[in-house]
Write an enzyme that holds these catalytic residues in place. Structure first.
Site, PDB file in Angstrom:
ATOM      1  N   TRP A 150      29.884 -16.911 -41.586  1.00  0.00           N
ATOM      2  CA  TRP A 150      29.409 -15.572 -41.231  1.00  0.00           C
ATOM      3  C   TRP A 150      28.388 -15.580 -40.111  1.00  0.00           C
ATOM      4  CZ3 TRP A 150      24.314 -16.081 -41.703  1.00  0.00           C
ATOM      5  CH2 TRP A 150      23.853 -17.081 -42.570  1.00  0.00           C
ATOM      6  N   ASN A 151      27.815 -16.751 -39.798  1.00  0.00           N
ATOM      7  CA  ASN A 151      26.637 -16.697 -38.913  1.00  0.00           C
ATOM      8  C   ASN A 151      26.973 -16.422 -37.452  1.00  0.00           C
ATOM      9  OD1 ASN A 151      27.690 -19.256 -38.693  1.00  0.00           O
ATOM     10  ND2 ASN A 151      25.728 -20.312 -38.743  1.00  0.00           N
ATOM     11  N   ARG A 159      36.174 -20.302 -31.035  1.00  0.00           N
ATOM     12  CA  ARG A 159      36.090 -21.750 -30.825  1.00  0.00           C
ATOM     13  C   ARG A 159      37.268 -22.460 -31.487  1.00  0.00           C
ATOM     14  NH1 ARG A 159      30.347 -24.547 -32.160  1.00  0.00           N
ATOM     15  NH2 ARG A 159      31.255 -24.914 -34.211  1.00  0.00           N
ATOM     16  N   LYS A 174      40.837 -17.023 -41.499  1.00  0.00           N
ATOM     17  CA  LYS A 174      40.191 -16.423 -42.674  1.00  0.00           C
ATOM     18  C   LYS A 174      38.688 -16.357 -42.409  1.00  0.00           C
ATOM     19  CE  LYS A 174      38.147 -17.873 -46.016  1.00  0.00           C
ATOM     20  NZ  LYS A 174      37.073 -16.869 -45.865  1.00  0.00           N
ATOM     21  N   PRO A 175      38.195 -15.155 -42.098  1.00  0.00           N
ATOM     22  CA  PRO A 175      36.761 -15.042 -41.822  1.00  0.00           C
ATOM     23  C   PRO A 175      35.943 -15.059 -43.106  1.00  0.00           C
ATOM     24  CG  PRO A 175      37.787 -12.880 -41.720  1.00  0.00           C
ATOM     25  CD  PRO A 175      38.898 -13.866 -42.003  1.00  0.00           C
ATOM     26  N   ALA A 176      34.648 -15.246 -42.966  1.00  0.00           N
ATOM     27  CA  ALA A 176      33.752 -15.213 -44.132  1.00  0.00           C
ATOM     28  C   ALA A 176      33.711 -13.800 -44.705  1.00  0.00           C
ATOM     29  CB  ALA A 176      32.354 -15.657 -43.720  1.00  0.00           C
ATOM     30  N   GLY A 228      31.573 -24.520 -41.860  1.00  0.00           N
ATOM     31  CA  GLY A 228      30.816 -23.997 -42.990  1.00  0.00           C
ATOM     32  C   GLY A 228      29.937 -25.090 -43.572  1.00  0.00           C
ATOM     33  N   LEU A 251      30.299 -28.987 -40.099  1.00  0.00           N
ATOM     34  CA  LEU A 251      29.565 -28.720 -41.339  1.00  0.00           C
ATOM     35  C   LEU A 251      28.079 -28.486 -41.088  1.00  0.00           C
ATOM     36  CD1 LEU A 251      31.498 -31.348 -43.471  1.00  0.00           C
ATOM     37  CD2 LEU A 251      32.026 -28.932 -43.112  1.00  0.00           C
ATOM     38  N   CYS A 284      23.784 -23.576 -37.532  1.00  0.00           N
ATOM     39  CA  CYS A 284      23.921 -24.958 -37.995  1.00  0.00           C
ATOM     40  C   CYS A 284      23.137 -25.909 -37.094  1.00  0.00           C
ATOM     41  CB  CYS A 284      25.386 -25.352 -38.022  1.00  0.00           C
ATOM     42  SG  CYS A 284      26.178 -25.042 -36.451  1.00  0.00           S
ATOM     43  N   GLU A 381      19.142 -28.427 -45.541  1.00  0.00           N
ATOM     44  CA  GLU A 381      19.301 -27.414 -44.501  1.00  0.00           C
ATOM     45  C   GLU A 381      18.737 -26.084 -45.024  1.00  0.00           C
ATOM     46  OE1 GLU A 381      23.401 -26.173 -43.811  1.00  0.00           O
ATOM     47  OE2 GLU A 381      22.945 -25.952 -41.690  1.00  0.00           O
TER      48      GLU A 381
END
Ligand code: NAD
Length: 477
Positions: A150-151, A159, A174-176, A228, A251, A284, A381
């Site tokens: 989602w970010n 991308r 498949k989006p968040a 993700g 990731l 990330c 994180e």
């Protein structure tokens, strides 16, 4: 295109077969903004079927034609910059400035991979024995399942979509669940750019595990590209092992930001503001821990705190906002718990440090010093506007601490001596290092991580190869 977002109109054009809907919230208020179709079961199978049917023709489409379509997508995206940026600010909470920057960055993937589409080569070699020729060709992997976070709702999608389409793959995106609207807009934009029917499908759901398991069980899905968190990435790698599906993973990270004692502190703070605060700290690549030499730690903390405290907090959709809300209540609660734990463990609060009394999922810009090396803020994180400062004795200590993590996505180093900065950078176990620079993402550069931060690279010359496989012909002539 008007500079406003008409969510109802957007959803009118998106009518997959669905099992009900799920609610998308405005993170600045916590109120609903849309009901989005939940795609499940047989509708997933049908999308795979259509993507598989569209594959041969798309793979056989002339590279120049594929490139032209991608160029058209780039131009359309820039023409629709304002409404698309506003849509992202609305569903995700990012500032208008961050959203505009993301649209430009996201669009650039279409241009970069349009340029790559016509340069996918092969090789001709003479076998060492001299007996025959070795001819290599690159072919599209096949139907690609693309899972995005989602970010960066636009950039993480382009991308993946751009290199997949450049390579000749068909795609299921498949989006968040927090940010499906941007992906729906992108699918519509790609159709208008000339992508043939069946080549790109957007599958929205709030039950991602179910949908992904179903799609991955279908032997026609040959590629998984996931961006993700590391735990979900690890679980997906187990799943793709069953059918040996070609898998790319982008990731999580735990980026160290090293400030050596000779660093230009104004430049370091400028870089830190970008590396920490872009997207409200929800990146990330975000600087997750500041490893600072004791000689400059107090001054760095004071300068950074002054900049952080001055940020205007508000809804992402407001032009004046410099720090928007966190994406959801879970993220906000996570920040509250982590900072509270660090403060109980002896950290000193310079600014921020406690949740804001207002509706929506806000958390203030926070700077903490004397953060324990073993604290959750140092080790894991943290997705948000929290800057923990940890003092390090010297370069060796900084490098050892920077590398003492299973993550290895991004890192930053600041020093006035470029040779010293470069030699420290070379010792960092990180897929990407910003040297006297807080901005590292670039569609022309290979983006990706070492260790448990991922497998494969996106962008750069490498990006398209994630969607290609090599076949070789042994030829006598
Ligand atoms: P997440 O792992 O919770 O979700 C990412 C995607 O996976 C979403 O589309 C989600 O719907 C889907 N998903 C969730 N559970 C799933 C399951 N069981 N099976 C299949 N799919 C599932 O991550 P997030 O919270 O959306 O994003 C934040 C994370 O993403 C952070 O760790 C961040 O570092 C990472 N990230 C990495 C990069 C990179 O390029 N390395 C870029 C952006 C974000």
């Amino acid at each position: 295109m008007p500079d406003v977002v008409d969510v109802d109109l957007l959803l009118k054009g998106y009518t997959p077969e669905a099992d009900g809907t799920f609610t998308v919230l405005d993170p600045s208020t916590g109120e609903p903004i849309a009901e989005v179709p939940r795609v499940t079961g047989a509708a997933v199978d049908r999308a795979v079927e259509e993507a598989a049917r569209a594959l041969p023709a798309w793979a056989a489409t002339a590279p120049r034609r594929r490139a032209e379509i991608l160029h058209a997508a780039h131009e359309l995206m820039l023409a629709e910059l304002e409404p698309l940026a506003l849509l992202m600010s609305l569903e995700m909470g990012k500032t208008r400035a961050d959203a505009r920057a993301e649209v430009r960055y996201a669009a650039e993937f279409f241009r970069w991979f349009a340029e790559e589409a016509v340069r996918i080569g092969g090789e001709l070699r003479i076998a060492p024995s001299g007996a025959n020729r070795i001819l290599t060709v690159h072919r599209p992997v096949g139907v690609a399942l693309l899972l995005t976070p989602w970010n960066f709702p636009a950039a993480m999608a382009t991308r993946k979509l751009a290199p997949a389409l450049a390579a000749g793959c068909t795609a299921l995106l498949k989006p968040a669940e927090d940010t499906p609207l941007t992906a729906i807009h992108l699918a519509d934009l790609l159709a208008r750019a000339g992508v043939p029917e069946g080549v790109v499908h957007v599958l929205t759901t709030d039950r991602p595990g179910e949908l992904v398991e179903r799609a991955l069980a279908d032997s026609r899905v040959r590629k998984l590209s996931f961006t993700g968190s590391t735990p979900i990435g690890r679980a997906l790698l187990h799943q793709t092992a069953d059918r040996i599906v070609n898998t790319s993973l982008e990731l999580g990270g735990n980026a160290p930001f090293l400030v050596l004692e000779d660093a230009d502190l104004d430049a370091a703070v400028e870089g830190a503001m970008f590396a920490k605060m872009r997207n409200g700290g929800q990146a990330c690549t975000a600087a997750n821990r500041f490893l600072v030499h004791p000689a400059v730690a107090d001054e760095f903390a004071a300068l950074l705190s002054a900049r952080m405290a001055a940020l205007t907090v508000g809804p992402g959709t407001d032009e004046a906002t410099q720090l928007g809300p966190m994406v959801n209540a879970r993220r906000q609660a996570d920040l509250i718990a982590r900072v509270d734990a660090a403060v109980s463990g002896g950290a000193r609060v310079h600014t921020g440090g406690s949740a804001l009394e207002r509706p929506g999922f806000y958390y203030p810009a926070t700077v903490l010093s004397r953060v324990d090396r073993g604290s959750v803020l140092s080790v894991e994180e943290t997705f948000g506007p929290v800057a923990p400062i940890v003092e390090v004795a010297d370069d060796d200590d900084a490098v050892a601490l920077a590398n003492s993590t299973e993550y290895g996505l991004a890192a930053y180093v600041y020093s006035a001596d470029l040779g010293r900065a470069l030699s420290v950078a070379e010792r960092l176990q990180s897929g990407m290092v910003g040297v006297n620079r807080g901005a590292i993402s670039d569609p022309a550069a290979p983006f990706g991580g070492l260790k448990q931060s991922g497998l494969g690279r996106e962008g750069g010359f490498e990006g398209v190869h994630e969607y290609l496989e090599v076949s070789y012909l042994a030829v006598d002539w």
